[in-house]
Design an enzyme around this catalytic site. Structure first.
Site, PDB file in Angstrom:
ATOM      1  N   ARG A  40       0.841  -1.208   0.000  1.00  0.00           N
ATOM      2  CA  ARG A  40       0.000   0.000   0.000  1.00  0.00           C
ATOM      3  C   ARG A  40       0.875   1.257   0.000  1.00  0.00           C
ATOM      4  NH1 ARG A  40      -3.851   0.128   5.035  1.00  0.00           N
ATOM      5  NH2 ARG A  40      -4.936  -1.545   3.946  1.00  0.00           N
ATOM      6  N   ARG A  76      -1.560   6.819   9.580  1.00  0.00           N
ATOM      7  CA  ARG A  76      -1.767   6.295   8.222  1.00  0.00           C
ATOM      8  C   ARG A  76      -1.906   7.427   7.193  1.00  0.00           C
ATOM      9  NH1 ARG A  76      -3.753   1.083   8.370  1.00  0.00           N
ATOM     10  NH2 ARG A  76      -2.857  -0.059  10.126  1.00  0.00           N
ATOM     11  N   LYS A  81      -3.420   1.778  14.984  1.00  0.00           N
ATOM     12  CA  LYS A  81      -3.376   2.747  13.881  1.00  0.00           C
ATOM     13  C   LYS A  81      -3.991   4.088  14.283  1.00  0.00           C
ATOM     14  CE  LYS A  81      -6.046  -0.372  11.724  1.00  0.00           C
ATOM     15  NZ  LYS A  81      -6.825  -1.068  10.692  1.00  0.00           N
ATOM     16  N   LYS A 118      -5.574   7.676  12.395  1.00  0.00           N
ATOM     17  CA  LYS A 118      -5.997   8.174  11.079  1.00  0.00           C
ATOM     18  C   LYS A 118      -6.362   9.650  11.124  1.00  0.00           C
ATOM     19  CE  LYS A 118      -7.265   3.675   9.375  1.00  0.00           C
ATOM     20  NZ  LYS A 118      -8.277   2.784   8.788  1.00  0.00           N
ATOM     21  N   CYS A 125     -15.340  -3.032  -0.007  1.00  0.00           N
ATOM     22  CA  CYS A 125     -13.956  -3.275   0.411  1.00  0.00           C
ATOM     23  C   CYS A 125     -13.389  -4.433  -0.411  1.00  0.00           C
ATOM     24  CB  CYS A 125     -13.898  -3.599   1.898  1.00  0.00           C
ATOM     25  SG  CYS A 125     -14.472  -5.254   2.290  1.00  0.00           S
ATOM     26  N   CYS A 130      -8.079 -10.595   1.316  1.00  0.00           N
ATOM     27  CA  CYS A 130      -8.118 -10.155   2.708  1.00  0.00           C
ATOM     28  C   CYS A 130      -8.248 -11.355   3.656  1.00  0.00           C
ATOM     29  CB  CYS A 130      -9.272  -9.189   2.936  1.00  0.00           C
ATOM     30  SG  CYS A 130      -9.341  -8.683   4.669  1.00  0.00           S
ATOM     31  N   CYS A 189     -16.463  -7.967   6.328  1.00  0.00           N
ATOM     32  CA  CYS A 189     -16.418  -8.242   7.771  1.00  0.00           C
ATOM     33  C   CYS A 189     -16.719  -6.948   8.517  1.00  0.00           C
ATOM     34  CB  CYS A 189     -15.059  -8.839   8.165  1.00  0.00           C
ATOM     35  SG  CYS A 189     -13.781  -7.612   8.487  1.00  0.00           S
ATOM     36  N   CYS A 234     -13.893  -1.301   6.510  1.00  0.00           N
ATOM     37  CA  CYS A 234     -12.874  -0.657   5.672  1.00  0.00           C
ATOM     38  C   CYS A 234     -13.407   0.320   4.631  1.00  0.00           C
ATOM     39  CB  CYS A 234     -12.007  -1.716   5.006  1.00  0.00           C
ATOM     40  SG  CYS A 234     -10.967  -2.582   6.190  1.00  0.00           S
TER      41      CYS A 234
HETATM   42 FE1  SRM Z   1      -8.924  -1.665   6.532  1.00  0.00          FE
HETATM   43  C1  SRM Z   1      -7.622  -4.316   8.192  1.00  0.00           C
HETATM   44  C2  SRM Z   1      -8.174  -3.047   3.603  1.00  0.00           C
HETATM   45  C3  SRM Z   1      -9.537   1.293   5.041  1.00  0.00           C
HETATM   46  C4  SRM Z   1     -10.578  -0.611   9.347  1.00  0.00           C
HETATM   47  N1  SRM Z   1      -7.985  -3.363   5.988  1.00  0.00           N
HETATM   48  C5  SRM Z   1      -7.473  -4.316   6.832  1.00  0.00           C
HETATM   49  C6  SRM Z   1      -6.660  -5.347   6.053  1.00  0.00           C
HETATM   50  C7  SRM Z   1      -5.234  -4.888   6.017  1.00  0.00           C
HETATM   51  C8  SRM Z   1      -6.808  -6.817   6.524  1.00  0.00           C
HETATM   52  C9  SRM Z   1      -5.844  -7.347   7.524  1.00  0.00           C
HETATM   53  O1  SRM Z   1      -5.590  -6.703   8.564  1.00  0.00           O
HETATM   54  O2  SRM Z   1      -5.362  -8.464   7.308  1.00  0.00           O
HETATM   55  C10 SRM Z   1      -7.338  -5.206   4.656  1.00  0.00           C
HETATM   56  C11 SRM Z   1      -6.500  -5.614   3.446  1.00  0.00           C
HETATM   57  C12 SRM Z   1      -7.384  -6.169   2.358  1.00  0.00           C
HETATM   58  C13 SRM Z   1      -6.690  -6.462   1.086  1.00  0.00           C
HETATM   59  O3  SRM Z   1      -6.654  -7.654   0.686  1.00  0.00           O
HETATM   60  O4  SRM Z   1      -6.230  -5.554   0.420  1.00  0.00           O
HETATM   61  C14 SRM Z   1      -7.840  -3.780   4.719  1.00  0.00           C
HETATM   62  N2  SRM Z   1      -8.749  -0.979   4.682  1.00  0.00           N
HETATM   63  C15 SRM Z   1      -8.519  -1.728   3.584  1.00  0.00           C
HETATM   64  C16 SRM Z   1      -8.750  -0.934   2.320  1.00  0.00           C
HETATM   65  C17 SRM Z   1      -7.841  -1.327   1.160  1.00  0.00           C
HETATM   66  C18 SRM Z   1     -10.239  -1.112   1.945  1.00  0.00           C
HETATM   67  C19 SRM Z   1     -10.653  -0.733   0.550  1.00  0.00           C
HETATM   68  O5  SRM Z   1     -11.325  -1.565  -0.049  1.00  0.00           O
HETATM   69  O6  SRM Z   1     -10.364   0.371   0.100  1.00  0.00           O
HETATM   70  C20 SRM Z   1      -8.551   0.481   2.866  1.00  0.00           C
HETATM   71  C21 SRM Z   1      -7.125   0.961   2.824  1.00  0.00           C
HETATM   72  C22 SRM Z   1      -7.028   2.394   3.248  1.00  0.00           C
HETATM   73  C23 SRM Z   1      -5.662   3.005   3.129  1.00  0.00           C
HETATM   74  O7  SRM Z   1      -5.258   3.342   2.020  1.00  0.00           O
HETATM   75  O8  SRM Z   1      -5.009   3.206   4.170  1.00  0.00           O
HETATM   76  C24 SRM Z   1      -8.966   0.293   4.304  1.00  0.00           C
HETATM   77  N3  SRM Z   1      -9.812   0.087   7.114  1.00  0.00           N
HETATM   78  C25 SRM Z   1     -10.069   1.142   6.297  1.00  0.00           C
HETATM   79  C26 SRM Z   1     -11.004   2.019   6.919  1.00  0.00           C
HETATM   80  C27 SRM Z   1     -11.609   3.272   6.309  1.00  0.00           C
HETATM   81  C28 SRM Z   1     -10.811   4.506   6.596  1.00  0.00           C
HETATM   82  O9  SRM Z   1      -9.724   4.442   7.162  1.00  0.00           O
HETATM   83  O10 SRM Z   1     -11.279   5.576   6.238  1.00  0.00           O
HETATM   84  C29 SRM Z   1     -11.319   1.473   8.154  1.00  0.00           C
HETATM   85  C30 SRM Z   1     -12.354   2.025   9.149  1.00  0.00           C
HETATM   86  C31 SRM Z   1     -11.899   3.224   9.867  1.00  0.00           C
HETATM   87  C32 SRM Z   1     -11.167   2.843  11.100  1.00  0.00           C
HETATM   88  O11 SRM Z   1      -9.966   2.624  11.008  1.00  0.00           O
HETATM   89  O12 SRM Z   1     -11.796   2.732  12.150  1.00  0.00           O
HETATM   90  C33 SRM Z   1     -10.550   0.258   8.272  1.00  0.00           C
HETATM   91  N4  SRM Z   1      -9.037  -2.311   8.452  1.00  0.00           N
HETATM   92  C34 SRM Z   1      -9.822  -1.772   9.427  1.00  0.00           C
HETATM   93  C35 SRM Z   1      -9.748  -2.607  10.595  1.00  0.00           C
HETATM   94  C36 SRM Z   1     -10.487  -2.363  11.942  1.00  0.00           C
HETATM   95  C37 SRM Z   1      -9.654  -1.584  12.880  1.00  0.00           C
HETATM   96  C38 SRM Z   1     -10.313  -1.442  14.228  1.00  0.00           C
HETATM   97  O13 SRM Z   1     -10.337  -0.351  14.766  1.00  0.00           O
HETATM   98  O14 SRM Z   1     -10.803  -2.420  14.765  1.00  0.00           O
HETATM   99  C39 SRM Z   1      -8.907  -3.688  10.269  1.00  0.00           C
HETATM  100  C40 SRM Z   1      -8.517  -4.868  11.168  1.00  0.00           C
HETATM  101  C41 SRM Z   1      -7.355  -4.549  12.033  1.00  0.00           C
HETATM  102  O15 SRM Z   1      -6.714  -3.511  11.934  1.00  0.00           O
HETATM  103  O16 SRM Z   1      -7.077  -5.409  12.869  1.00  0.00           O
HETATM  104  C42 SRM Z   1      -8.488  -3.477   8.908  1.00  0.00           C
HETATM  105 FE1  SF4 Z   2     -11.023  -7.201   4.868  1.00  0.00          FE
HETATM  106 FE2  SF4 Z   2     -12.976  -6.745   6.574  1.00  0.00          FE
HETATM  107 FE3  SF4 Z   2     -11.511  -4.721   5.684  1.00  0.00          FE
HETATM  108 FE4  SF4 Z   2     -13.204  -5.886   4.058  1.00  0.00          FE
HETATM  109  S1  SF4 Z   2     -13.760  -4.781   5.917  1.00  0.00           S
HETATM  110  S2  SF4 Z   2     -11.047  -5.386   3.577  1.00  0.00           S
HETATM  111  S3  SF4 Z   2     -13.127  -7.994   4.723  1.00  0.00           S
HETATM  112  S4  SF4 Z   2     -10.776  -6.359   6.940  1.00  0.00           S
END
Ligand code: SRM
Ligand code: SF4
Length: 560
Positions: A71, A140, A208, A210, A430, A436, A475, A479
């Site tokens: 990323r 981030r 993280k 943000k 997502c 993922c 899930c 995201c």
């Molecule tokens: Fe996310 C984890 C993809 C934005 C909350 N996110 C992941 C992971 C890395 C899975 C993992 O931990 O093994 C995913 C990778 C999937 C893949 O195969 O590519 C993933 N997140 C993404 C992306 C690519 C979604 C998308 O379809 O665009 C976004 C990348 C953003 C970036 O460029 O940095 C992405 N993730 C977000 C957002 C939205 C935002 O930031 O505006 C959130 C919700 C906001 C927040 O952070 O509260 C988000 N991602 C999570 C979480 C839950 C964190 C938590 O507080 O519990 C996880 C799981 C974790 O971190 O353990 C996670």
């Molecule tokens: Fe993966 Fe869940 Fe984030 Fe979708 S919402 S990219 S399934 S961690």
């Protein structure tokens, strides 16, 4: 006397403290062709370098096939044309020939096998691009409004977002040594063993962090879902007076764990532009010093705000800054989303908004978006802007090129007018399966077909051109920020989703759980009666999400 023992630090905390450079043994594994994967501990360090080890979940029945997701760190989603072309080229040479625009204005490569990781990372570095801190327990990618504005306020806001991003980058020497020099750091050398980042210290953040900037009335960055937010406040002459600061937003939750929940940020106070960097750093250190380091599910800044309150956070911040914030200034968000098609910038040049389904830039059948974009960027050199809704803007184009660019895109099956139905344009999914590791259900691969059927349903009930913001995640981690959408489907198990209803257009309200389990085949039948009622009961041009909040929520207790 009975004393309660301090809660035990999580495994990740002990790892970071033991190897504060975040080097682990990444370089050694990288250099060993016999190894097809990194160790579990190195996987944790890799995240801080913007890299995730994944395996192809479609192929798990026959074994584990590992690849890397990488990323970028692209503050505000802004890329010079040459940088865009580097991303495009590397996706072709080292990835799965797609680029994935993320919901935080970045790019992800998918499907990079280990032997290609080093060359990809080195090429990024040589092009002055970086992936540092795109993942991990650090600040981030900083979001900022992507729609081109050429007045001084817009420019200053983007510059502030860039400066905050730069100020929050960790200083570990490991990134350079691994990816540029290809050298394994000597972890026993005192300067590495006792390395302490000037901002993050040795254990970095509990989780993280943000940051986003927004320019009212547009809330295209979903500001309140961020840990820290800066809302630009303009004076009478349109000049930047300063920012309202917000803190404590976040989306992530876990099924069956009521201690985790989505939360919108609190408005904390107002600061003048000169204090942006110091404020961002001070806020980050509040998270660093007080966040929960024993339970990663409870470690986000939002839980501190939820438990200790906005006044506590403000007092902590003011103490660190050494001055008092002013009271927040009035502001109003009215809408979110991107502008599609051709638009005139204030400087007379044009920008073109392109809808990108689920953010995936690819060539598939007659739709060859990746090739088309490469040709347009090569020939016309636009600035490329990635949006928080996973779309793309080509900016600073001369009006004399409009027709030629439209024709070039059309030749590749990419329409400029009527790019997608209104409901599709307002959607996000997502990544989910197959990459993922946390996905419980499909999202990116399932939503396009579902939207086709939802469009049919909307036409059937008399809502053909109605914009409804629909988001789907595999899930509950959230995201694509599902908990602010008008309709959200959150993966619970294969083919099963939770259904949330009631977010709003300005993304200032959380939706509510309407049904805990909906089978994928039953989504339409579940939505039909609700949409039908909406058509009958809406007042004037009332939006679906607002009707849900006004009518459905008052007559139905929230599902627990
Ligand atoms: Fe996310 C984890 C993809 C934005 C909350 N996110 C992941 C992971 C890395 C899975 C993992 O931990 O093994 C995913 C990778 C999937 C893949 O195969 O590519 C993933 N997140 C993404 C992306 C690519 C979604 C998308 O379809 O665009 C976004 C990348 C953003 C970036 O460029 O940095 C992405 N993730 C977000 C957002 C939205 C935002 O930031 O505006 C959130 C919700 C906001 C927040 O952070 O509260 C988000 N991602 C999570 C979480 C839950 C964190 C938590 O507080 O519990 C996880 C799981 C974790 O971190 O353990 C996670
Ligand atoms: Fe993966 Fe869940 Fe984030 Fe979708 S919402 S990219 S399934 S961690």
């Amino acid at each position: 006397m009975i004393t309660s023992a301090a809660p035990q630090r999580s495994h990740n905390e002990r790892l970071k403290e033991a190897s504060p450079t975040l080097a682990g043994t990444i370089a050694a594994t990288l250099a060993d062709p016999a190894l097809d994967r990194f160790s579990d501990d190195d996987n944790q360090f890799l995240k801080f370098h913007g890299i995730y080890q994944q395996d192809d979940r479609d192929r798990r029945k026959t074994g584990k096939f590992y690849s890397l997701m990488i990323r970028g760190r692209i503050p505000g989603g802004i890329l010079a044309p040459a940088s865009y072309l580097v991303y495009d080229d590397l996706a072709t040479r080292h990835g799965n020939n797609t680029l994935r625009i993320t919901s935080r204005q970045s790019f992800q490569f998918h499907g990079v096998v280990k032997s290609h990781l080093g060359p990809l990372m080195k090429s990024l570095h040589e092009a002055l691009l970086t992936t540092i801190a795109a993942c991990g327990d650090v600040a981030r990618n900083v979001m900022a409004p992507p729609t081109p504005v050429t007045n001084s306020l817009g420019a200053q806001l983007l510059a502030d977002a860039q400066r905050v991003s730069d100020a929050l980058v960790p200083k570990t020497p490991a990134y350079h040594s691994i990816w540029v020099e290809g050298v394994q750091l000597d972890l026993e050398a005192p300067e590495n063993k006792h390395f302490a980042d000037p901002l993050y210290g040795q254990a970095y953040l509990p989780r993280k962090f943000k940051v986003a900037f927004a320019l009212p009335p547009l809330n295209d960055v979903d500001l309140f879902t961020n840990c820290l937010g800066f809302i630009a406040i303009a004076g009478d002459a349109g000049q930047l007076l300063g920012y309202n600061l917000t803190a404590g937003g976040g989306m992530g939750r876990s099924h069956g764990n009521g201690q985790t929940f989505p939360r919108l940020a609190d408005v904390i106070g107002f600061l003048t532009p000169g204090w942006v960097i110091e404020t961002a750093k001070a806020a980050l250190t509040v998270h660093r010093d007080f966040g929960d380091r024993s339970d990663r599910k409870h470690a986000r800044l939002k839980y501190l705000l939820a438990e200790k309150g906005g006044a506590w956070f403000r007092a902590e911040l003011e103490q660190r800054l050494g001055f008092k914030l002013e009271e927040p200034k009035p502001f109003k968000f009215e809408r979110q989303g991107d502008l599609f098609g051709w638009h005139r910038q204030q400087d007379g040049r044009l920008f073109l908004g392109l809808f990108v389904e689920a953010g995936r830039i690819k060539d598939q059948d007659g739709y060859r978006l990746k090739t088309a974009l490469r040709q347009v960027v090569e020939k016309f050199q636009p600035e490329v802007r990635l949006t928080p809704s996973q779309n793309l803007l080509l900016a600073n184009l001369g009006p004399e090129h409009q027709a030629e660019i439209t024709a070039l895109l059309a030749e590749h099956g990419v329409a400029v007018a009527q790019q997608a139905t209104v409901v599709r344009r307002a959607s996000m999914a997502c990544v989910a399966l197959p990459t993922c590791g946390l996905a419980l259900a499909e999202a990116e691969r399932f939503l396009p077909g579902l939207l086709e059927r939802i469009s049919g349903l909307l036409a059937e009930v008399g809502l053909k051109d109605e914009e409804i913001i629909i988001r789907m995640t595999g899930c509950p981690n959230g995201c694509v920020r599902p908990y602010t959408a008008e309709i959200a489907l959150v993966g619970k198990a294969p083919g099963r989703y939770q259904l949330y209803l009631g977010g709003n257009e300005s993304s200032t309200r959380l939706n509510r759980l309407w049904q805990d389990v909906v089978k994928d085949a039953e989504i339409l039948d579940t939505l039909r009666p609700v949409l039908t009622r909406f058509v009958i009961e809406r007042i004037g041009r009332e939006r679906f999400g607002d009707w849900c909040a006004r009518v459905l929520w008052t007559e139905t207790p929230a599902v627990k």
